[in-house]
Design a protein around this motif. Structure first.
Motif, PDB file in Angstrom:
ATOM      1  N   ALA A   1       0.835  -1.205   0.000  1.00  0.00           N
ATOM      2  CA  ALA A   1       0.000   0.000   0.000  1.00  0.00           C
ATOM      3  C   ALA A   1       0.865   1.249   0.000  1.00  0.00           C
ATOM      4  CB  ALA A   1      -0.901  -0.012   1.221  1.00  0.00           C
ATOM      5  N   LYS A   2       0.584   2.139  -0.962  1.00  0.00           N
ATOM      6  CA  LYS A   2       1.255   3.443  -0.965  1.00  0.00           C
ATOM      7  C   LYS A   2       0.563   4.383   0.007  1.00  0.00           C
ATOM      8  CE  LYS A   2       2.786   3.116  -5.813  1.00  0.00           C
ATOM      9  NZ  LYS A   2       2.686   3.751  -7.162  1.00  0.00           N
TER      10      LYS A   2
ATOM     11  N   ILE B   1      -8.986   2.918   0.167  1.00  0.00           N
ATOM     12  CA  ILE B   1      -9.557   1.623  -0.212  1.00  0.00           C
ATOM     13  C   ILE B   1      -8.960   1.206  -1.549  1.00  0.00           C
ATOM     14  CG2 ILE B   1     -11.682   0.409  -0.841  1.00  0.00           C
ATOM     15  CD1 ILE B   1     -13.187   2.324   0.984  1.00  0.00           C
ATOM     16  N   PRO B   2      -8.380   0.004  -1.634  1.00  0.00           N
ATOM     17  CA  PRO B   2      -7.754  -0.424  -2.889  1.00  0.00           C
ATOM     18  C   PRO B   2      -8.745  -0.532  -4.039  1.00  0.00           C
ATOM     19  CG  PRO B   2      -7.059  -1.804  -1.045  1.00  0.00           C
ATOM     20  CD  PRO B   2      -8.192  -0.967  -0.545  1.00  0.00           C
TER      21      PRO B   2
END
Length: 373
Positions: free
Chosen positions: A238-239, A244-245
């Motif tokens: 996760a950056k 929410i992806p």
């Protein structure tokens, strides 16, 4: 189709084509020599009950007040400008139920209840509109109605009643016993008693689509089947941890889009929803039921009739009664269609019913849903 005096000597088809949802209809002597079906004292007794919906509306020195039942006490009949409203009188008075059933040229799925309004001189509930069709039958005394098809439905703020702020009547009628006025939805009206009077309102169900939508989604929650559990074996670092992806959103959207329904789902939902008794309707089981053999013997002789509180509908192979549903074969459907349409069953029809239907009839008898005629 036969012309009905109830509709001013036109057929139900003509009424539905020319007036229903379209324009008012004044019917003089819709029911000639009409007499009130119950006295004020009986109505007041109903208004005292917890399971009967009632209201008391008073107007004192220009100030409106509304009290919800149960109504333990009422103002004296010598006091002007008060109104008692009692809903669902058809559930408690057989003659009121019989009157309501005269309006079954509109499907039972739309027929609601019979409300009785008793008012002293000058009594009313102010200029207002209803969101449903209504027939206003004068039962006792006189009531002056002013009506108008106005577009401005703004309400007066801060009142306990929904009263129109800018009422502009276009027509005026005085109704006497047996006279009846039909009004389509959202048609503004104001009825004021001239002396003591009673008015019977035959109302119709018009649920909002929002209400239906919410109830349908609750209904579907019991029938959807989405196997599996969310997983993301290809997850990347996760950056932005709080975001929410995108892949998660896409996957869940695809799964939720698998929820489908068809006309049969809607049929079952609508039948159960429309036949579900209101929250304040209760059935009293038979205290000392006949044995099943004795019940069948008496039913064959006398026939059966539905309780006034029972709501029974059908569509295709599906039969609905008091919020429950089941599918039936062709032969049983013929028998149950008669029961639903006639709200009764002649004894000689019972020998056409299967054992399953006979078992159901006996259970409904025990539960107070139907009774011997």
């Amino acid at each position: 189709m036969q012309k009905l005096q109830l509709l001013g000597n036109i057929t139900p088809a003509q009424f539905l084509r020319d007036y229903w949802h379209k324009k008012p209809l004044l019917i003089r002597q819709a029911i000639p020599n009409f007499k009130p079906l119950l006295k004020v004292d009986k109505l007041a007794e109903l208004a005292k009950l917890n399971h009967v919906e009632s209201r008391l509306v008073t107007l004192t020195d220009g100030t409106w007040d509304m009290q919800h039942g149960p109504l333990a006490e009422l103002p004296p009949t010598t006091q002007r400008e008060w109104t008692m409203l009692v809903q669902g009188v058809n559930l408690h008075e057989p003659k009121a139920d019989a009157l309501l059933r005269q309006f079954r040229f509109v499907p039972d799925a739309r027929l609601d209840d019979l409300m009785v309004s008793y008012a002293t001189d000058g009594g009313g509930v102010g200029p207002h509109f209803d969101s449903y069709d209504v027939f206003l039958l004068q039962a006792q005394g006189k009531r002056r109605w002013r009506i108008g098809a106005q577009q401005d439905l703004t309400l007066v703020e801060g009142l306990p009643l929904k009263i129109l702020a800018n009422f502009e009547p276009e027509q005026e009628f005085v109704l006497e016993p047996g006279d009846m006025l039909y009004l389509p939805p959202h048609y503004a009206h104001d009825g004021v008693a001239e002396g003591e009077c009673m008015t019977y309102s035959i109302g119709f169900r018009a649920p909002s689509f929002q209400e239906l939508g919410e109830a349908f989604l609750q209904f579907m929650a019991d029938s959807i089947d989405l196997p599996g559990r969310y997983a993301d074996p290809g997850l990347a670092p996760a950056k932005n941890p709080a975001e929410i992806p995108r892949d998660m959103l896409t996957t869940v959207t695809e799964e939720l889009n698998k929820v489908r329904w068809d006309e049969e789902d809607v049929t079952i939902f609508l039948g159960e929803y429309l036949s579900e008794p209101k929250h304040n309707v209760f059935f009293t089981p038979v205290a000392k039921p006949l044995t099943v053999g004795r019940f069948m013997e008496q039913a064959a002789k006398k026939g059966l009739q539905l309780s006034p509180k029972t709501l029974m509908l059908y569509r295709g192979k599906h039969v609905f009664i008091n919020g429950e549903s089941f599918a039936v074969g062709r032969a049983d459907k013929t028998v149950l269609d008669v029961l639903a349409n006639e709200r009764g069953l002649p004894g000689n029809v019972l020998d056409q019913a299967s054992d399953d239907v006979l078992d159901a009839l006996y259970t409904w008898y025990q539960d107070g849903w139907l009774e011997l005629a």
